[in-house]
Scaffold this active site. Structure first.
Site, mmCIF file in Angstrom:
data_model
loop_
_atom_site.group_PDB
_atom_site.id
_atom_site.type_symbol
_atom_site.label_atom_id
_atom_site.label_comp_id
_atom_site.label_asym_id
_atom_site.label_seq_id
_atom_site.Cartn_x
_atom_site.Cartn_y
_atom_site.Cartn_z
ATOM 1 N N CYS A 181 0.833 -1.208 0.000
ATOM 2 C CA CYS A 181 0.000 0.000 0.000
ATOM 3 C C CYS A 181 0.868 1.258 0.000
ATOM 4 O O CYS A 181 1.372 1.687 1.037
ATOM 5 C CB CYS A 181 -0.912 -0.021 1.229
ATOM 6 N N CYS A 184 -0.485 4.134 2.084
ATOM 7 C CA CYS A 184 -0.297 3.958 3.536
ATOM 8 C C CYS A 184 1.139 4.268 3.935
ATOM 9 O O CYS A 184 1.383 4.906 4.953
ATOM 10 C CB CYS A 184 -0.558 2.510 3.971
ATOM 11 N N ASP A 185 2.087 3.782 3.168
ATOM 12 C CA ASP A 185 3.470 3.746 3.654
ATOM 13 C C ASP A 185 4.443 4.639 2.882
ATOM 14 O O ASP A 185 5.562 4.869 3.343
ATOM 15 C CB ASP A 185 4.014 2.298 3.555
#
Ligand code: NDP
Length: 360
Positions: A181, A184-185
């Site tokens: 992701c 997300c990261d």
């Protein structure tokens, strides 16, 4: 057998938000949060608390600006039971503790959401639902441990899992340089101004590459054929970005790195002539699609050809079975964000409440 009013299957942001709303509406929900010790759940990323529990800091969930780690620790200690706090203690205490300000992490947010649902009276069962009978009401659901439960309404919130390549070296570096992701990261310090790869040639991969290019010094898209599957407009956007270049006809053979530094490189192999090359990179992102967790629903509810649950009424969470609602990534292949999942969890609880009021 007692007939429950609402059973919620799944324990990501959609499941817990549905549980908070259903509990506050006095529907006494039972949440099947998933089986914590079923080994395939660990391997597939389908353990309790969902995909967010597999991420690190979550900077895009409104309400959690950067805060001092000690303040977040004090909050967790105050909000959670000692048993649940113990799951997070490593963030605040000991060698792996963070220092200074940071965003709340996925695991913290999921523990807080779970606690919030429990505080309002949601009953939680640590088991998977593995089969359903939606042919007659009340509905019947069976768990992995063999428990059978009946419910007047069901909310499915089992999410989706990122597809991975299945390499042992990839598994070793998950959350240590390997991510499913980018949103997300991708902005984490470990990836900033570094060279990264994204595997895949679909819309997810080109979107991830474009997103990562904001932070990275260079992004290589690793594509196994000589064409992108991505839509033209999104592909063109990525291709015109000077920080992105494509390695055509390549697949990842091995992720390289150390436990201390995480990912430091990858070995690629050509799909045409098996020649190999090594790239020094700090992160590998997978953009090879997601798989919704709907195996237990096949044949019982209408699914999209892609396997996602079909929402049958525009702007509602209804499914093809009246009384069964779906929330979050299990029905959403498009937005796939924690906050949109939470929003649709709220919708599903309200839809279930109104449906029950009409049909009881
Ligand atoms: P897709 O299935 O569309 O694409 C997957 C990509 O990964 C393909 O290029 C595929 O290659 C490649 N791939 C699959 N398995 C492997 C493997 N083992 N090794 C190497 N490469 C592999 O998935 P997406 O997640 O990209 O998209 C899913 C849906 O969501 C699509 O309908 C898409 O349009 C939509 N979407 C829309 C977005 C938007 O509009 N903003 C953003 C993201 C997704 P190959 O082509 O050779 O099969």
């Amino acid at each position: 057998m007692t007939v429950e009013t609402v059973v919620i299957v799944g324990s990501g942001p959609a499941g817990w938000t549905a549980a908070v709303y259903a509990a506050r509406a006095n529907l006494r929900p039972v949440v099947f949060e998933g089986h914590p010790f079923h080994e395939p759940n660990r391997i597939n990323g389908t353990l309790p608390l969902g995909q967010l529990n597999l991420t690190t800091e979550v900077e895009n969930f409104p309400t959690w600006p950067f805060a001092d780690n000690a303040a977040l620790g004090a909050f967790s200690k105050s909000a959670l039971t000692p048993e649940r706090y113990a799951d997070l203690a490593h963030l605040y205490e000991g060698k792996r503790a963070h220092h200074g300000k940071r965003a709340a992490t996925g695991p913290e947010m999921m523990q807080w959401m779970r606690q919030q649902a429990e505080n309002f009276g949601a009953r939680i069962v640590s088991d998977d639902i593995i089969s359903v009978d939606f042919n007659k009401r009340p509905f019947t659901l069976t768990s992995r441990d063999g428990q059978t439960i009946q419910a007047k309404a069901v909310i499915v919130a089992t999410g989706a899992r990122a597809n991975y390549l299945g390499l042992a070296s990839e598994e070793r570096f998950k959350n240590n340089g390997v991510s499913g992701c980018a949103v997300c990261d991708g902005a984490l310090p470990r990836f900033r101004e570094k060279e990264l790869i994204v595997v895949g040639g679909g819309d997810s991969a080109v979107e991830e590459a474009s997103y990562l290019a904001k932070f990275a010094s260079k992004v290589y898209l690793i594509v196994r054929r000589d064409v992108l599957r991505a839509s033209k407009i999104m592909a063109e956007r990525a291709m015109s970005n000077p920080k992105i270049s494509v390695k055509w006809h390549r697949v990842v053979e091995e992720v390289l790195g150390t436990d201390e530094d995480g990912v430091t490189g990858v070995r690629l192999v050509s799909t045409q002539d098996a020649t190999k090359e090594t790239l020094s990179i700090a992160g590998m992102f997978l953009g090879i699609g997601h798989t919704p967790n709907t195996d237990f629903l096949k044949g019982h509810i209408e699914l999209e050809p892609s396997g996602y649950v079909k929402w049958t009424v525009p702007f509602r969470t209804n499914t093809s079975v009246p009384g069964v609602f779906a929330a979050g990534d299990v029905a959403d292949s498009y937005y796939r964000q924690a906050v949109t999942a939470a929003g649709s969890g709220c919708q599903a609880a309200l839809d279930a409440e109104r449906w029950l009021a009409e049909h009881e």
